[in-house]
Design a protein around this motif. Sequence first.
Motif, mmCIF file in Angstrom:
data_model
loop_
_atom_site.group_PDB
_atom_site.id
_atom_site.type_symbol
_atom_site.label_atom_id
_atom_site.label_comp_id
_atom_site.label_asym_id
_atom_site.label_seq_id
_atom_site.Cartn_x
_atom_site.Cartn_y
_atom_site.Cartn_z
ATOM 1 N N ASP A 1 35.548 44.496 68.451
ATOM 2 C CA ASP A 1 36.118 45.175 69.610
ATOM 3 C C ASP A 1 35.326 44.925 70.889
ATOM 4 O OD1 ASP A 1 38.344 46.673 68.375
ATOM 5 O OD2 ASP A 1 36.741 47.682 67.271
ATOM 6 N N VAL A 2 34.145 44.334 70.773
ATOM 7 C CA VAL A 2 33.285 44.090 71.935
ATOM 8 C C VAL A 2 33.739 42.816 72.633
ATOM 9 C CG1 VAL A 2 30.929 43.660 72.730
ATOM 10 C CG2 VAL A 2 31.342 45.261 70.840
ATOM 11 N N VAL A 3 34.127 42.933 73.897
ATOM 12 C CA VAL A 3 34.621 41.777 74.651
ATOM 13 C C VAL A 3 33.570 41.231 75.608
ATOM 14 C CG1 VAL A 3 37.004 42.567 74.486
ATOM 15 C CG2 VAL A 3 35.631 43.239 76.472
ATOM 16 N N HIS A 4 32.521 41.996 75.868
ATOM 17 C CA HIS A 4 31.490 41.567 76.821
ATOM 18 C C HIS A 4 30.267 42.449 76.612
ATOM 19 C CE1 HIS A 4 29.748 39.885 80.437
ATOM 20 N NE2 HIS A 4 29.723 41.046 81.055
ATOM 21 N N SER A 5 29.118 41.958 76.983
ATOM 22 C CA SER A 5 27.900 42.764 76.952
ATOM 23 C C SER A 5 26.982 42.305 78.073
ATOM 24 C CB SER A 5 27.188 42.641 75.600
ATOM 25 O OG SER A 5 26.703 41.331 75.394
ATOM 26 N N PHE A 6 26.083 43.166 78.478
ATOM 27 C CA PHE A 6 25.092 42.788 79.483
ATOM 28 C C PHE A 6 23.874 43.687 79.325
ATOM 29 C CE2 PHE A 6 27.887 45.886 81.581
ATOM 30 C CZ PHE A 6 26.988 46.792 82.132
ATOM 31 N N ALA A 7 22.771 43.240 79.885
ATOM 32 C CA ALA A 7 21.526 44.003 79.831
ATOM 33 C C ALA A 7 20.773 43.819 81.130
ATOM 34 C CB ALA A 7 20.661 43.550 78.649
ATOM 35 N N GLY A 8 20.058 44.839 81.521
ATOM 36 C CA GLY A 8 19.217 44.774 82.713
ATOM 37 C C GLY A 8 17.849 45.347 82.407
ATOM 38 N N GLY B 1 11.564 44.287 92.121
ATOM 39 C CA GLY B 1 12.030 44.886 90.874
ATOM 40 C C GLY B 1 11.145 44.493 89.708
ATOM 41 N N PRO B 2 11.721 43.933 88.640
ATOM 42 C CA PRO B 2 10.906 43.544 87.485
ATOM 43 C C PRO B 2 9.817 42.526 87.820
ATOM 44 C CG PRO B 2 13.234 43.562 86.914
ATOM 45 C CD PRO B 2 13.153 43.744 88.400
ATOM 46 N N TRP B 3 9.992 41.804 88.929
ATOM 47 C CA TRP B 3 9.021 40.783 89.339
ATOM 48 C C TRP B 3 7.967 41.349 90.303
ATOM 49 C CZ3 TRP B 3 14.083 39.766 88.311
ATOM 50 C CH2 TRP B 3 14.362 38.717 87.422
ATOM 51 N N VAL B 4 7.930 42.662 90.527
ATOM 52 C CA VAL B 4 7.038 43.203 91.550
ATOM 53 C C VAL B 4 5.579 42.897 91.242
ATOM 54 C CG1 VAL B 4 6.873 45.519 90.494
ATOM 55 C CG2 VAL B 4 6.544 45.254 92.957
ATOM 56 N N PRO C 1 9.437 42.381 77.320
ATOM 57 C CA PRO C 1 8.132 41.733 77.412
ATOM 58 C C PRO C 1 7.737 41.277 78.810
ATOM 59 C CG PRO C 1 9.728 40.301 76.318
ATOM 60 C CD PRO C 1 10.363 41.647 76.444
ATOM 61 N N GLY C 2 8.675 40.836 79.611
ATOM 62 C CA GLY C 2 8.324 40.347 80.939
ATOM 63 C C GLY C 2 9.551 39.886 81.681
ATOM 64 N N PRO C 3 9.454 39.754 83.010
ATOM 65 C CA PRO C 3 10.641 39.422 83.808
ATOM 66 C C PRO C 3 11.206 38.040 83.533
ATOM 67 C CG PRO C 3 8.647 39.339 85.154
ATOM 68 C CD PRO C 3 8.248 39.933 83.844
#
Length: 523
Positions: free
Chosen positions: A338-345, A237-240, A306-308
């Motif tokens: 109102d935001v109880v959680h967030s995530f990013a990929g 994935g991002p580390w390929v 910017p990078g993995p």
Amino acid sequence: MSNPHPPMFDLFVIGGGVNGCGIARDAAGRGLKVGLAEQGDLAAATSSASSKLFHGGLRYLEFFEFGLVRESLREREILLRLMPHIAFPMRFVLPVHAEMRFETETPASRLLTRLFPWLKGRRPAWMIRLGLFLYDHLGGRGFLPGTRRLDLRRDPAGAALNPRYRTAFEYSDGWVDDARLVALNARDAATRGAKIMTRTQVTGAQIEHGQWQITLRDTRTGVTRLVTAGALVNAAGPWVDAVLHSALGQTGPRQIRLVRGSHIVTRRLFDHDRAYFLQGSDGRIIFLLPYQHDFTLIGTTEAAHPGPETPAICTEAERDYLLAFANHYLRDPITAQDVVHSFAGVRTLVDDGAASDTAATRSFVLHSENPGAPLLNVLGGKITNYRALSQAAVNRLFPGRPAWTASAPLPGGDFAVDGAAALIGDLQAAYPFLSPRWATRLIRAYGTEAVAILGKAKTTADLGRDFGATLTEAELRWLMTREFAQRAEDVVWRRSKLGLWMSRDQIAALDEWMQSEHEGGPQ
């Protein structure tokens, strides 16, 4: 000079995301000896941080990627049939209004500007309907219903929206629990003989005597060991690129671009099970998705990453962008409170020279080297095409072995697309102590295997320790022994989303228990 000893594995896979686990499952099912190493947990990065959709990519039509959309639409229905516990059809409401605009650099935008200059970049309703017509028919739609027009003044979908939105189109796509998709592919691969090694880093790989000599390091203990394989797949994935250059010692230009997609989770914003496809004045789109019964998932953004090694987090700027975007449509505005959680990929896109991350292709490329001891680098792709990508990868490396995954359900998915409700009812009848929501959660996670987890239990106490939010010791042991879970975060944020309801103290106690069990060995 050839090695007199056969390799330990026919195929070794680097990366425990959806593509790596899909390839491992496909290859193991063709009778190959397969090993897989993942430096963290399964689906610990991109594959648990998607928008959780099996979809054809409606907006990709604006880039004239008809082949990608057609293949994705075909795969969408195949996948919905193969895993009806973790994936199911969903209807999407697309409000129509005069301010909708194309991103300025799409082929469709440029063509419309030449043909209809008075539109000034706007997406006219007739063109959206034309796109939805293509979307309904490009992939040979089977059981999913087609597009229809909604009057938002009368339809319940209009209740959550600003009254200025009066008309919408409604079309079909699919929802999937992305992290469970990965775990179940890995579980099935292991059942078919694959060796799945999590928290194991590939620190080096080189060809000797016509075989790959691969050095592995256990990230928990630091212990290293050597394995051999006839073929190697880099599905990191991002580390390929990092694996290609550092572990494999290869040189060459950067082949991918990294794009961060961020999501926020809020309290539940609407009282129905449909999603919203929202179009912005900047040409971008976001989804508002029903999420885990009590919440709404909003995303995604697209920003260069910017990078993995840089942690993927939803920044305040991205959070505020998503809130402002959603508030253009919502009747009752939402705020950061109102935001109880967030995530990013971090998504890996093939670097095709596109002017923007949005314009970069979502197709995949399989780049092969070293015919004697093959190396296959997996670049790009989207979750909807993971099975087709996996099949193509194994076909490339081992031609002549018949493909099989298009008709083989994932573990627990051996029931009809519309059979979940009946399974939930049967589970409650067999285990009367289960609440409706608990039974629903178990079927939506494990399908027909939920009964194996509950066993002969007559009461909740028979399932062992209660860790909170209906997570019991019986379920936890299943996750540890069959789905490679080792830490609390593996359980509450990937193999389930129970972290949305559990307290920090509960999660800490869960992690302590899991570590004590791991150190004590198999129970």
